[in-house]
Design a protein around this motif. Structure first.
Motif, PDB file in Angstrom:
ATOM      1  N   PRO A 165       0.784  -1.037   0.061  1.00  0.00           N
ATOM      2  CA  PRO A 165       0.049   0.093   0.115  1.00  0.00           C
ATOM      3  C   PRO A 165       0.854   1.304  -0.251  1.00  0.00           C
ATOM      4  N   ARG A 203       0.312 -11.220   4.829  1.00  0.00           N
ATOM      5  CA  ARG A 203      -0.815 -11.106   4.891  1.00  0.00           C
ATOM      6  C   ARG A 203      -1.530  -9.600   4.960  1.00  0.00           C
ATOM      7  N   ALA A 204      -0.627  -8.860   5.645  1.00  0.00           N
ATOM      8  CA  ALA A 204      -0.711  -7.280   5.640  1.00  0.00           C
ATOM      9  C   ALA A 204      -0.671  -6.769   4.087  1.00  0.00           C
ATOM     10  N   LYS A 206      -1.093  -8.457   1.462  1.00  0.00           N
ATOM     11  CA  LYS A 206      -2.437  -8.974   0.828  1.00  0.00           C
ATOM     12  C   LYS A 206      -3.486  -8.113   0.954  1.00  0.00           C
ATOM     13  N   ASP A 207      -3.831  -7.677   2.293  1.00  0.00           N
ATOM     14  CA  ASP A 207      -4.939  -7.008   2.593  1.00  0.00           C
ATOM     15  C   ASP A 207      -4.726  -5.320   2.381  1.00  0.00           C
ATOM     16  N   GLY A 208      -3.611  -5.033   1.954  1.00  0.00           N
ATOM     17  CA  GLY A 208      -3.429  -3.596   1.494  1.00  0.00           C
ATOM     18  C   GLY A 208      -3.544  -2.752   2.963  1.00  0.00           C
ATOM     19  N   ASP A 209      -2.968  -3.176   4.068  1.00  0.00           N
ATOM     20  CA  ASP A 209      -3.094  -2.628   5.208  1.00  0.00           C
ATOM     21  C   ASP A 209      -1.878  -2.041   5.655  1.00  0.00           C
ATOM     22  N   ALA A 212      -0.764  -2.134   9.289  1.00  0.00           N
ATOM     23  CA  ALA A 212      -0.150  -3.367   9.825  1.00  0.00           C
ATOM     24  C   ALA A 212       1.083  -3.376   9.111  1.00  0.00           C
TER      25      ALA A 212
END
Length: 294
Positions: A165, A203-204, A206-209, A212
């Motif tokens: 992100p 995971r972060a 992948k989530d675009g967070d 995180a």
């Protein structure tokens, strides 16, 4: 004469873990690598009517002979493709910090391989260029591909990841010299008390967070390097005090980077640090490796 140019981007390590040491002395690593917007401009000319390689570099005093990785990249390309030099001229307009933990030399070497492949029309795939680049250094394959990648092995086993992100990145290189071999020797003699949570970072991403991603930044080399150069931890603290979501050291150091959600805070941090350090930069993540210029 033929000529082509490319922007050779620097990298940072969102995570860096040293997982073992091989009998040949190389270390196994697991790290998430990210291209950033600061870059050198590498220009290559061919068909200059000679049979040699010539390298020039602006804005710094880097060597211009075979001790320079970009020069060796040209030598390796000719050797691997069975081409004869028709007068290769390489010019590096240097903007990336030197010996900074940002793959500045590796990205220039990657650029030379990409440009020579284009100019000589050898038709090598990106994967073939990356395999060639590995002979020059473990970071060169990543610098050819760029973006966001999981790097394993000695850094050459690359897995593309979802694009990070977008964030504003402030970098600060303190005026200290860090020897990567010395840091690896030091890390061999210490117990690594904390390691990055690589799976959580994946995971972060992948989530675009971004929150995180920022919280999960970690580099196992930082305690070792900062023990030798305490200003590294000081710069991290200053960045957090000025609004960074998190800040860590890149590679073996000494450059520190902080991630910011907005430009205003990033610019304030950059200005504060620039009053105390000569090499401070504000940039963003980059989604590509070598970008050809018109």
């Amino acid at each position: 004469m033929k000529q082509a140019s490319t922007e050779a981007y620097a990298k940072i390590n969102l995570t860096l873990d040293v997982t073992g040491k091989r009998p040949n002395g190389y270390h196994d690593v697991c790290m998430v690598m990210q291209s950033i917007g600061i870059h050198d401009i590498v220009t290559v000319q061919t068909e200059n009517g000679a049979d040699d390689i010539e390298l020039t570099v602006s804005h710094c005093n880097l060597p211009t002979d075979s001790s320079n990785l970009a020069y060796r990249a040209a030598q390796l390309f000719l050797q691997r493709t069975n081409k004869q030099s028709d007068g290769i001229r390489i010019h590096i307009e240097k903007h990336n910090p030197i010996a900074a933990g940002l793959a500045g030399g590796s990205t220039d070497a990657a650029a030379v391989l990409v440009l020579l492949n284009d100019l000589y029309q050898t038709g090598l795939t990106q994967e073939q260029l990356m395999e060639m680049g590995l002979a020059l250094g473990a970071d060169v394959p990543f610098c050819i591909a760029g973006g966001t990648m999981l790097a394993e092995g000695i850094g050459e086993v690359l897995t593309p990841l979802p694009h990070a992100p977008q964030a504003f990145v402030v970098l600060c290189k303190p005026p200290v010299a860090v020897s990567t071999p010395a840091i690896y020797r030091a890390i061999d003699s210490v117990d690594i008390a904390r390691r990055p949570d690589t799976q959580a970072m994946l995971r972060a991403l992948k989530d675009g967070d971004l929150q995180a991603v920022s919280a999960l930044l970690y580099n196992v080399m930082q305690p070792v390097t900062a023990n030798m150069h305490p200003e590294i931890d000081d710069i991290c603290r200053i960045m957090r005090e000025h609004g960074a979501m998190n800040a860590i050291m890149s590679g073996s150091g000494p450059t520190v980077f902080g991630l910011f959600a907005d430009r205003e805070r990033a610019e304030k941090a950059r200005k504060f640090l620039a009053a105390h350090y000569a090499e401070v930069f504000l940039t963003k993540f980059c989604r590509a490796g070598q970008v050809k210029r018109a």
